[in-house]
Design a protein around this motif. Structure first.
Motif, PDB file in Angstrom:
ATOM      1  N   SER A 103       0.617  -0.824   0.064  1.00  0.00           N
ATOM      2  CA  SER A 103      -0.360  -0.215  -0.359  1.00  0.00           C
ATOM      3  C   SER A 103       0.939   1.412  -0.195  1.00  0.00           C
ATOM      4  O   SER A 103       1.768   1.290   0.665  1.00  0.00           O
ATOM      5  CB  SER A 103      -1.140  -0.001   1.164  1.00  0.00           C
ATOM      6  N   VAL A 104       0.416   2.175  -0.163  1.00  0.00           N
ATOM      7  CA  VAL A 104       0.786   3.558  -0.999  1.00  0.00           C
ATOM      8  C   VAL A 104       0.180   4.768  -1.041  1.00  0.00           C
ATOM      9  O   VAL A 104      -0.596   4.915  -0.877  1.00  0.00           O
ATOM     10  CB  VAL A 104       2.040   3.763  -2.608  1.00  0.00           C
ATOM     11  N   VAL A 105       0.593   4.930   0.520  1.00  0.00           N
ATOM     12  CA  VAL A 105      -0.017   6.340   1.162  1.00  0.00           C
ATOM     13  C   VAL A 105       0.515   7.410   1.017  1.00  0.00           C
ATOM     14  O   VAL A 105       1.900   7.670   1.541  1.00  0.00           O
ATOM     15  CB  VAL A 105      -0.376   6.361   2.916  1.00  0.00           C
ATOM     16  N   VAL A 106      -0.742   8.046   0.314  1.00  0.00           N
ATOM     17  CA  VAL A 106       0.620   9.621  -0.471  1.00  0.00           C
ATOM     18  C   VAL A 106      -1.288  10.602   0.029  1.00  0.00           C
ATOM     19  O   VAL A 106      -1.715  10.455  -0.694  1.00  0.00           O
ATOM     20  CB  VAL A 106       0.319   9.477  -1.522  1.00  0.00           C
ATOM     21  N   PRO A 107      -0.254  11.688   1.258  1.00  0.00           N
ATOM     22  CA  PRO A 107      -1.201  12.561   1.406  1.00  0.00           C
ATOM     23  C   PRO A 107      -0.536  14.018   0.936  1.00  0.00           C
ATOM     24  O   PRO A 107      -0.278  14.407   0.710  1.00  0.00           O
ATOM     25  CB  PRO A 107      -0.450  13.172   3.066  1.00  0.00           C
ATOM     26  N   ALA A 108      -2.386  14.606   0.400  1.00  0.00           N
ATOM     27  CA  ALA A 108      -1.656  15.959  -0.469  1.00  0.00           C
ATOM     28  C   ALA A 108      -2.952  16.645   0.152  1.00  0.00           C
ATOM     29  O   ALA A 108      -4.699  16.297   0.749  1.00  0.00           O
ATOM     30  CB  ALA A 108      -2.428  15.215  -1.507  1.00  0.00           C
ATOM     31  N   TYR A 109      -2.305  17.835   0.109  1.00  0.00           N
ATOM     32  CA  TYR A 109      -2.895  19.559   0.829  1.00  0.00           C
ATOM     33  C   TYR A 109      -2.775  20.327  -0.692  1.00  0.00           C
ATOM     34  O   TYR A 109      -1.197  20.817  -0.955  1.00  0.00           O
ATOM     35  CB  TYR A 109      -3.000  19.344   2.035  1.00  0.00           C
ATOM     36  N   ASN A 110      -3.315  21.189  -1.543  1.00  0.00           N
ATOM     37  CA  ASN A 110      -3.703  21.390  -2.550  1.00  0.00           C
ATOM     38  C   ASN A 110      -2.419  21.039  -3.361  1.00  0.00           C
ATOM     39  O   ASN A 110      -0.949  21.962  -3.705  1.00  0.00           O
ATOM     40  CB  ASN A 110      -3.489  22.950  -2.146  1.00  0.00           C
ATOM     41  N   GLU A 111      -2.239  20.011  -3.704  1.00  0.00           N
ATOM     42  CA  GLU A 111      -0.963  19.605  -4.499  1.00  0.00           C
ATOM     43  C   GLU A 111      -1.530  19.094  -6.224  1.00  0.00           C
ATOM     44  O   GLU A 111      -1.335  18.493  -6.675  1.00  0.00           O
ATOM     45  CB  GLU A 111      -0.599  17.946  -4.040  1.00  0.00           C
ATOM     46  N   ARG A 112      -2.318  20.108  -6.586  1.00  0.00           N
ATOM     47  CA  ARG A 112      -3.112  19.832  -8.100  1.00  0.00           C
ATOM     48  C   ARG A 112      -1.492  20.159  -8.734  1.00  0.00           C
ATOM     49  O   ARG A 112      -0.975  19.347 -10.013  1.00  0.00           O
ATOM     50  CB  ARG A 112      -3.418  20.727  -8.805  1.00  0.00           C
ATOM     51  N   GLU A 113      -0.346  20.791  -9.125  1.00  0.00           N
ATOM     52  CA  GLU A 113       0.789  20.693  -9.948  1.00  0.00           C
ATOM     53  C   GLU A 113       2.036  20.102  -9.564  1.00  0.00           C
ATOM     54  O   GLU A 113       2.412  19.238 -10.461  1.00  0.00           O
ATOM     55  CB  GLU A 113       1.054  22.537  -9.378  1.00  0.00           C
ATOM     56  N   ARG A 114       1.317  19.451  -8.132  1.00  0.00           N
ATOM     57  CA  ARG A 114       3.276  18.427  -8.348  1.00  0.00           C
ATOM     58  C   ARG A 114       2.835  17.069  -8.452  1.00  0.00           C
ATOM     59  O   ARG A 114       3.751  15.849  -8.657  1.00  0.00           O
ATOM     60  CB  ARG A 114       3.626  19.033  -6.727  1.00  0.00           C
ATOM     61  N   ASP A 179      -6.719  16.170   2.345  1.00  0.00           N
ATOM     62  CA  ASP A 179      -6.698  16.739   3.075  1.00  0.00           C
ATOM     63  C   ASP A 179      -7.405  17.542   2.855  1.00  0.00           C
ATOM     64  O   ASP A 179      -6.504  19.095   4.127  1.00  0.00           O
ATOM     65  CB  ASP A 179      -4.926  16.748   4.069  1.00  0.00           C
ATOM     66  N   GLY A 180      -8.018  17.894   3.305  1.00  0.00           N
ATOM     67  CA  GLY A 180      -9.209  19.943   3.187  1.00  0.00           C
ATOM     68  C   GLY A 180      -8.722  20.275   0.971  1.00  0.00           C
ATOM     69  O   GLY A 180      -9.194  21.810   1.930  1.00  0.00           O
ATOM     70  N   SER A 181      -8.501  20.241   0.007  1.00  0.00           N
ATOM     71  CA  SER A 181      -7.914  20.296  -0.584  1.00  0.00           C
ATOM     72  C   SER A 181      -8.735  21.588  -1.245  1.00  0.00           C
ATOM     73  O   SER A 181      -9.773  21.042  -1.103  1.00  0.00           O
ATOM     74  CB  SER A 181      -7.502  20.122  -1.759  1.00  0.00           C
ATOM     75  N   ARG A 182      -8.921  22.672  -1.762  1.00  0.00           N
ATOM     76  CA  ARG A 182      -9.567  23.472  -2.341  1.00  0.00           C
ATOM     77  C   ARG A 182      -9.305  23.727  -4.255  1.00  0.00           C
ATOM     78  O   ARG A 182      -9.644  25.023  -4.794  1.00  0.00           O
ATOM     79  CB  ARG A 182      -9.775  24.379  -2.088  1.00  0.00           C
ATOM     80  N   ASP A 183      -8.443  23.204  -4.755  1.00  0.00           N
ATOM     81  CA  ASP A 183      -7.229  23.408  -5.669  1.00  0.00           C
ATOM     82  C   ASP A 183      -7.952  21.795  -6.650  1.00  0.00           C
ATOM     83  O   ASP A 183      -7.241  22.041  -7.774  1.00  0.00           O
ATOM     84  CB  ASP A 183      -5.968  23.383  -5.720  1.00  0.00           C
ATOM     85  N   GLY A 184      -8.854  20.921  -6.417  1.00  0.00           N
ATOM     86  CA  GLY A 184      -9.018  20.252  -7.248  1.00  0.00           C
ATOM     87  C   GLY A 184      -8.415  19.190  -7.282  1.00  0.00           C
ATOM     88  O   GLY A 184      -7.414  18.307  -8.132  1.00  0.00           O
ATOM     89  N   THR A 185      -7.317  18.603  -6.356  1.00  0.00           N
ATOM     90  CA  THR A 185      -6.300  17.135  -6.349  1.00  0.00           C
ATOM     91  C   THR A 185      -7.328  16.662  -5.867  1.00  0.00           C
ATOM     92  O   THR A 185      -6.003  15.201  -7.233  1.00  0.00           O
ATOM     93  CB  THR A 185      -5.707  17.537  -4.376  1.00  0.00           C
ATOM     94  N   HIS A 186      -8.348  15.708  -6.058  1.00  0.00           N
ATOM     95  CA  HIS A 186      -8.881  14.322  -6.087  1.00  0.00           C
ATOM     96  C   HIS A 186      -9.351  14.622  -7.627  1.00  0.00           C
ATOM     97  O   HIS A 186      -9.048  13.358  -7.654  1.00  0.00           O
ATOM     98  CB  HIS A 186     -10.074  14.820  -5.138  1.00  0.00           C
ATOM     99  N   GLU A 187      -9.875  15.098  -7.849  1.00  0.00           N
ATOM    100  CA  GLU A 187      -9.829  15.206  -9.791  1.00  0.00           C
ATOM    101  C   GLU A 187      -8.814  14.983 -10.433  1.00  0.00           C
ATOM    102  O   GLU A 187      -9.073  14.184 -11.401  1.00  0.00           O
ATOM    103  CB  GLU A 187     -10.389  16.654  -9.919  1.00  0.00           C
TER     104      GLU A 187
END
Length: 449
Positions: A103-114, A179-187
């Motif tokens: 399992s590779v767990v990746v925490p992400a907060y506003n990471e649309r670019e990276r 983690d509650g991103s507002r830049d569409g990271t999940h998309e």
């Protein structure tokens, strides 16, 4: 980069005098209040009142600073993926059945670019292993597995972990915790999965919890025999997971416990560190110092020259059996750490810190679980294979060994750390960790048995 310490005792047990010299000094200091009260009772009572008020204030400050345990909403206990737009229930780490090797767990907060760059490197490496029928340790030194297994009876958990390490990689999962991103990271993550035909499980947290909270949530709902968490910025070369896997295979205990920490300590004099701002380097060294003082404070005996000390047990002519000690971890903060599933089950449910400093608490909990196991059954802890060399040196006999392995790392722009405010928060969290475990407000993990 940080300097973690062997502070399992701070979690696992009391901190009494560690030598005859410490006991003598402690006895002298404890006699001072009695003498003061005898000769100056009014002064003594005044000092006691001030001490009580200060202690109460500090305790209330610790309670106020201690993070509140967050409960997950129904939506946070589900995931979406390219294969299923409808939310599906998340599994639990505490379930006995492992469904994938890694399992590779990746925490992400506003990471649309990276994020796409990191995901691409991750998938390309794992798919190359699967396509070429190579294992996570890339088939290196298969004899080690047989020697370790014949050295003593392995629990079924250890056998499952070893199989995940040495069998050709066939199954893995990527758990992206938004983690509650507002830049569409999940998309971005879902679109990447659709374009590359990869199963990416996306979990969305309603509010930002912090890196520690996001990592914990992802690990607690992972399915792998091995669990890796990796930063979304891709600063660490993902191919180094094989280096971590080889180290973990060498230190794996018969109960299936081991933890490997990616480290940048070897880069402390490199241009990547030396050319950073003086403020950032000052804060880094101050963090090292605070971490050492809080979690591994010096004892009086350690401050006296060695020729003045007496050997343990010489007063009675007896010899003590010393328990193995976890070597110091020089870099606690690198976002690239590998756990076996049994180890993850011990440390992650017991952790509390949601902020940047959560790595330190995980290491403390792992050391505490190891110490508790060795205290309960010190003669029965078999040594692991391969501990005597390189990054595995000094880990013999530990119930839950932690290896520190050098990784390839480079600076990536777009850091989410606010240098001054987050540095203060990290320092306060260190105090909160030390105080809560010292005061028994937080309970230690179960022993690594």
């Amino acid at each position: 980069m940080g300097a973690a310490c062997c502070a399992g005792a701070a979690v696992a047990g009391g901190a009494g005098p560690t030598s005859l010299l410490d006991g003598t000094i402690w006895g002298f200091v404890s006699a001072l209040p009695i003498a003061l009260y005898h000769y100056y009772p009014h002064v003594a009572l005044g000092l006691v009142t001030l001490l009580a008020a200060a202690t109460s204030t500090l305790y209330l400050a610790v309670v106020w600073l201690t993070p509140v345990t967050k409960t997950s909403s129904r939506s946070e206990l589900s995931y979406v993926s390219p294969a299923s737009a409808a939310p599906q229930p998340l599994p639990s780490l505490l379930d006995d059945a492992e469904e994938v090797q890694l399992s590779v767990v990746v925490p992400a907060y506003n990471e649309r670019e990276r994020l796409p760059i990191m995901l691409r490197e991750t998938v390309e490496f794992l798919e190359s292993l699967r396509r070429e029928k190579r294992s996570l340790v890339q088939g290196s030194d298969e004899a080690d597995a047989n020697v370790a297994a014949s050295a003593g009876e392995e629990h079924k958990d250890a056998q499952t972990v070893r199989k995940a390490l040495y069998d050709p990689l066939e199954t893995y999962e990527i758990v992206l915790v938004d983690d509650g991103s507002r830049d569409g990271t999940h998309e971005v993550a879902l679109e990447f999965g659709r374009e590359h035909g990869v199963e990416v499980r996306v979990v969305r947290l309603v509010k930002n919890r912090g890196k520690g909270g996001a990592v914990r949530h992802g690990v607690l709902h992972s399915r792998g025999s091995l669990v890796l968490f990796a930063d979304a910025d891709g600063a660490t070369r993902f191919g180094d997971v094989s280096t971590l896997s080889r180290a973990l295979a060498h230190i794996l205990t018969p109960r299936g416990h081991a933890m490997v920490v990616g480290s940048r300590a070897h880069m402390v004099k490199s241009d990547a560190v030396v050319k950073r701002s003086w403020l950032r380097n000052l804060l880094m060294h101050s963090f090292h110092l605070l971490l050492t003082l809080l979690l591994r404070p010096p004892t009086p005996a350690s401050l006296i020259p060695a020729f003045l000390r007496r050997k343990d047990g010489c007063a009675r002519g007896e010899q003590r059996q010393r328990l193995p000690v976890q070597p110091e971890i020089k870099d606690t903060q690198c976002g690239f750490k590998l756990f076996t599933r049994p180890t993850a089950k011990l440390v992650f449910p017991a952790s509390h810190i949601d902020g940047w400093i959560f790595d330190v608490e995980l290491i403390l909990l792992a050391q505490a679980a190891s110490n508790l196991a060795m205290q309960s059954k010190p003669p029965c802890m078999p040594s692991q294979q391969g501990h005597g060399q390189g990054e595995c040196k000094g880990l013999e006999g530990l119930a839950l060994p932690i290896a520190e392995v050098a990784v390839h790392w480079h600076e990536v722009g777009g850091s989410k750390i606010a240098l001054l405010t987050d540095s203060v928060r990290m320092a306060l969290d260190l105090v909160v960790i030390r105080a809560n475990y010292g005061l028994r407000r937080w309970q230690p993990p179960p022993p690594a048995l």
